[in-house]
Write a protein that holds these residues in place. Structure first.
Motif, PDB file in Angstrom:
ATOM      1  N   UNK A 113       7.496   3.238 -11.352  1.00 15.25           N
ATOM      2  CA  UNK A 113       6.748   2.026 -11.714  1.00 15.25           C
ATOM      3  C   UNK A 113       5.528   2.414 -12.541  1.00 15.25           C
ATOM      4  N   UNK A 114       5.014   1.467 -13.342  1.00 14.68           N
ATOM      5  CA  UNK A 114       3.758   1.742 -14.050  1.00 14.68           C
ATOM      6  C   UNK A 114       2.637   1.989 -13.031  1.00 14.68           C
ATOM      7  N   UNK A 115       1.633   2.781 -13.413  1.00 17.31           N
ATOM      8  CA  UNK A 115       0.525   3.099 -12.508  1.00 17.31           C
ATOM      9  C   UNK A 115      -0.074   1.865 -11.843  1.00 17.31           C
ATOM     10  N   UNK A 116      -0.224   0.779 -12.601  1.00 18.86           N
ATOM     11  CA  UNK A 116      -0.861  -0.416 -12.051  1.00 18.86           C
ATOM     12  C   UNK A 116       0.005  -1.108 -10.995  1.00 18.86           C
ATOM     13  N   UNK A 117       1.304  -0.773 -10.933  1.00 21.71           N
ATOM     14  CA  UNK A 117       2.215  -1.410  -9.980  1.00 21.71           C
ATOM     15  C   UNK A 117       2.543  -0.557  -8.757  1.00 21.71           C
ATOM     16  N   UNK A 118       1.990   0.641  -8.663  1.00 15.17           N
ATOM     17  CA  UNK A 118       2.306   1.525  -7.542  1.00 15.17           C
ATOM     18  C   UNK A 118       1.736   0.965  -6.243  1.00 15.17           C
ATOM     19  N   UNK A 119       2.542   0.984  -5.173  1.00 13.35           N
ATOM     20  CA  UNK A 119       2.122   0.514  -3.854  1.00 13.35           C
ATOM     21  C   UNK A 119       1.999   1.715  -2.927  1.00 13.35           C
ATOM     22  N   UNK A 120       0.860   1.829  -2.262  1.00 13.35           N
ATOM     23  CA  UNK A 120       0.625   2.934  -1.340  1.00 13.35           C
ATOM     24  C   UNK A 120      -0.475   2.534  -0.374  1.00 13.35           C
ATOM     25  N   UNK A 121      -0.691   3.353   0.630  1.00 17.49           N
ATOM     26  CA  UNK A 121      -1.740   3.056   1.601  1.00 17.49           C
ATOM     27  C   UNK A 121      -2.403   4.346   2.062  1.00 17.49           C
ATOM     28  N   UNK A 164       0.239   6.015  16.141  1.00 19.80           N
ATOM     29  CA  UNK A 164      -0.414   4.842  15.567  1.00 19.80           C
ATOM     30  C   UNK A 164      -1.430   5.306  14.539  1.00 19.80           C
ATOM     31  N   UNK A 165      -1.633   4.469  13.507  1.00 21.50           N
ATOM     32  CA  UNK A 165      -2.620   4.814  12.488  1.00 21.50           C
ATOM     33  C   UNK A 165      -3.279   3.555  11.944  1.00 21.50           C
ATOM     34  N   UNK A 166      -4.533   3.684  11.534  1.00 19.31           N
ATOM     35  CA  UNK A 166      -5.247   2.612  10.845  1.00 19.31           C
ATOM     36  C   UNK A 166      -4.907   2.750   9.370  1.00 19.31           C
ATOM     37  N   UNK A 167      -4.570   1.625   8.728  1.00 22.10           N
ATOM     38  CA  UNK A 167      -4.074   1.660   7.360  1.00 22.10           C
ATOM     39  C   UNK A 167      -4.870   0.724   6.457  1.00 22.10           C
ATOM     40  N   UNK A 168      -5.093   1.173   5.225  1.00 20.85           N
ATOM     41  CA  UNK A 168      -5.707   0.363   4.181  1.00 20.85           C
ATOM     42  C   UNK A 168      -4.732   0.358   3.003  1.00 20.85           C
ATOM     43  N   UNK A 169      -4.057  -0.767   2.764  1.00 24.36           N
ATOM     44  CA  UNK A 169      -3.056  -0.862   1.692  1.00 24.36           C
ATOM     45  C   UNK A 169      -3.736  -0.951   0.333  1.00 24.36           C
ATOM     46  N   UNK A 170      -3.018  -0.452  -0.691  1.00 25.66           N
ATOM     47  CA  UNK A 170      -3.553  -0.481  -2.053  1.00 25.66           C
ATOM     48  C   UNK A 170      -2.413  -0.675  -3.044  1.00 25.66           C
ATOM     49  N   UNK A 171      -2.727  -1.352  -4.141  1.00 30.19           N
ATOM     50  CA  UNK A 171      -1.789  -1.596  -5.231  1.00 30.19           C
ATOM     51  C   UNK A 171      -2.476  -1.094  -6.497  1.00 30.19           C
ATOM     52  N   UNK A 172      -1.991   0.044  -7.045  1.00 32.35           N
ATOM     53  CA  UNK A 172      -2.621   0.588  -8.241  1.00 32.35           C
ATOM     54  C   UNK A 172      -2.361   2.074  -8.373  1.00 32.35           C
ATOM     55  N   UNK A 173      -3.003   2.719  -9.331  1.00 24.87           N
ATOM     56  CA  UNK A 173      -2.733   4.134  -9.630  1.00 24.87           C
ATOM     57  C   UNK A 173      -3.179   5.062  -8.505  1.00 24.87           C
ATOM     58  N   UNK A 174      -2.511   6.210  -8.415  1.00 24.20           N
ATOM     59  CA  UNK A 174      -2.864   7.213  -7.412  1.00 24.20           C
ATOM     60  C   UNK A 174      -4.239   7.812  -7.684  1.00 24.20           C
ATOM     61  N   UNK A 175      -4.752   7.652  -8.890  1.00 22.68           N
ATOM     62  CA  UNK A 175      -6.107   8.142  -9.177  1.00 22.68           C
ATOM     63  C   UNK A 175      -7.159   7.373  -8.378  1.00 22.68           C
ATOM     64  N   UNK A 176      -6.786   6.251  -7.764  1.00 19.98           N
ATOM     65  CA  UNK A 176      -7.696   5.482  -6.911  1.00 19.98           C
ATOM     66  C   UNK A 176      -7.817   6.072  -5.505  1.00 19.98           C
ATOM     67  N   UNK A 177      -7.049   7.123  -5.201  1.00 17.96           N
ATOM     68  CA  UNK A 177      -7.028   7.681  -3.845  1.00 17.96           C
ATOM     69  C   UNK A 177      -8.430   8.006  -3.315  1.00 17.96           C
ATOM     70  N   UNK A 178      -9.282   8.723  -4.055  1.00 23.94           N
ATOM     71  CA  UNK A 178     -10.605   9.038  -3.490  1.00 23.94           C
ATOM     72  C   UNK A 178     -11.409   7.796  -3.091  1.00 23.94           C
ATOM     73  N   UNK A 179     -11.372   6.754  -3.919  1.00 27.38           N
ATOM     74  CA  UNK A 179     -12.112   5.522  -3.616  1.00 27.38           C
ATOM     75  C   UNK A 179     -11.531   4.803  -2.399  1.00 27.38           C
ATOM     76  N   UNK A 180     -10.208   4.747  -2.307  1.00 31.62           N
ATOM     77  CA  UNK A 180      -9.566   4.063  -1.178  1.00 31.62           C
ATOM     78  C   UNK A 180      -9.822   4.832   0.119  1.00 31.62           C
ATOM     79  N   UNK A 181      -9.768   6.156   0.069  1.00 33.75           N
ATOM     80  CA  UNK A 181     -10.069   6.963   1.257  1.00 33.75           C
ATOM     81  C   UNK A 181     -11.514   6.724   1.702  1.00 33.75           C
ATOM     82  N   UNK A 182     -12.442   6.642   0.754  1.00 35.79           N
ATOM     83  CA  UNK A 182     -13.842   6.368   1.095  1.00 35.79           C
ATOM     84  C   UNK A 182     -13.972   5.007   1.780  1.00 35.79           C
TER      85      UNK A 182
END
Length: 150
Positions: A85-93, A39-57
């Protein structure tokens, strides 16, 4: 700043960040592993991978606010390849393993002017048992070599 990044692929790609700097690698070693679902706690995000540090925080802050103790390293789950997909359309969590009994709480702001606790987290189960793993040494921007090797 360099970080060691272990990349897992199983259905979707999963990257695990560790806080330890790593020495440079001359080649990528890929290993297949069997693991138990978790099991894991998840925070979904829609946007560029450069947002990773902010989303992890935000993920870590949400865990602290919810008093949820992690049971493993931070993960990034990519739902599509960057070139698809364009950076703005990338889906990740961003996620982090937690106990299967972890639960989320929510309360609205009351008369004490305390801010409402927003619950952006969800608890999910990682069902994949066979994974490929590799350790990447270098910047986030240079992970392509490791992903391609996998």
């Amino acid at each position: 700043m360099k970080r060691a990044i272990g990349l897992f692929l199983a259905g979707a790609a999963l990257a695990v960040w560790t806080a330890t700097p790593a020495a440079a690698q001359s080649s990528v070693r890929v290993t297949l592993l069997e693991m138990e679902p978790f099991f894991y706690a998840s925070l979904s995000h829609h946007g560029p991978y450069s947002d990773i540090p902010d989303v992890v925080a935000r993920l870590l802050q949400s865990l602290q606010e919810q008093t949820i103790a992690p049971t493993g390293p931070i993960m990034i789950i990519f739902h599509e390849a960057p070139e698809s997909a364009p950076n703005s359309d990338l889906r990740w969590e961003a996620g982090i393993p937690v106990s299967e009994v972890a639960s989320l709480t929510y309360h609205e702001a009351d008369e004490s002017d305390e801010p409402a606790t927003d619950v952006p987290l969800t608890i999910k189960e990682w069902p994949f048992t066979r994974i490929a793993t590799a350790v990447h040494s270098g910047s986030y921007e240079s992970t392509e070599e490791t992903v391609d090797a996998m």
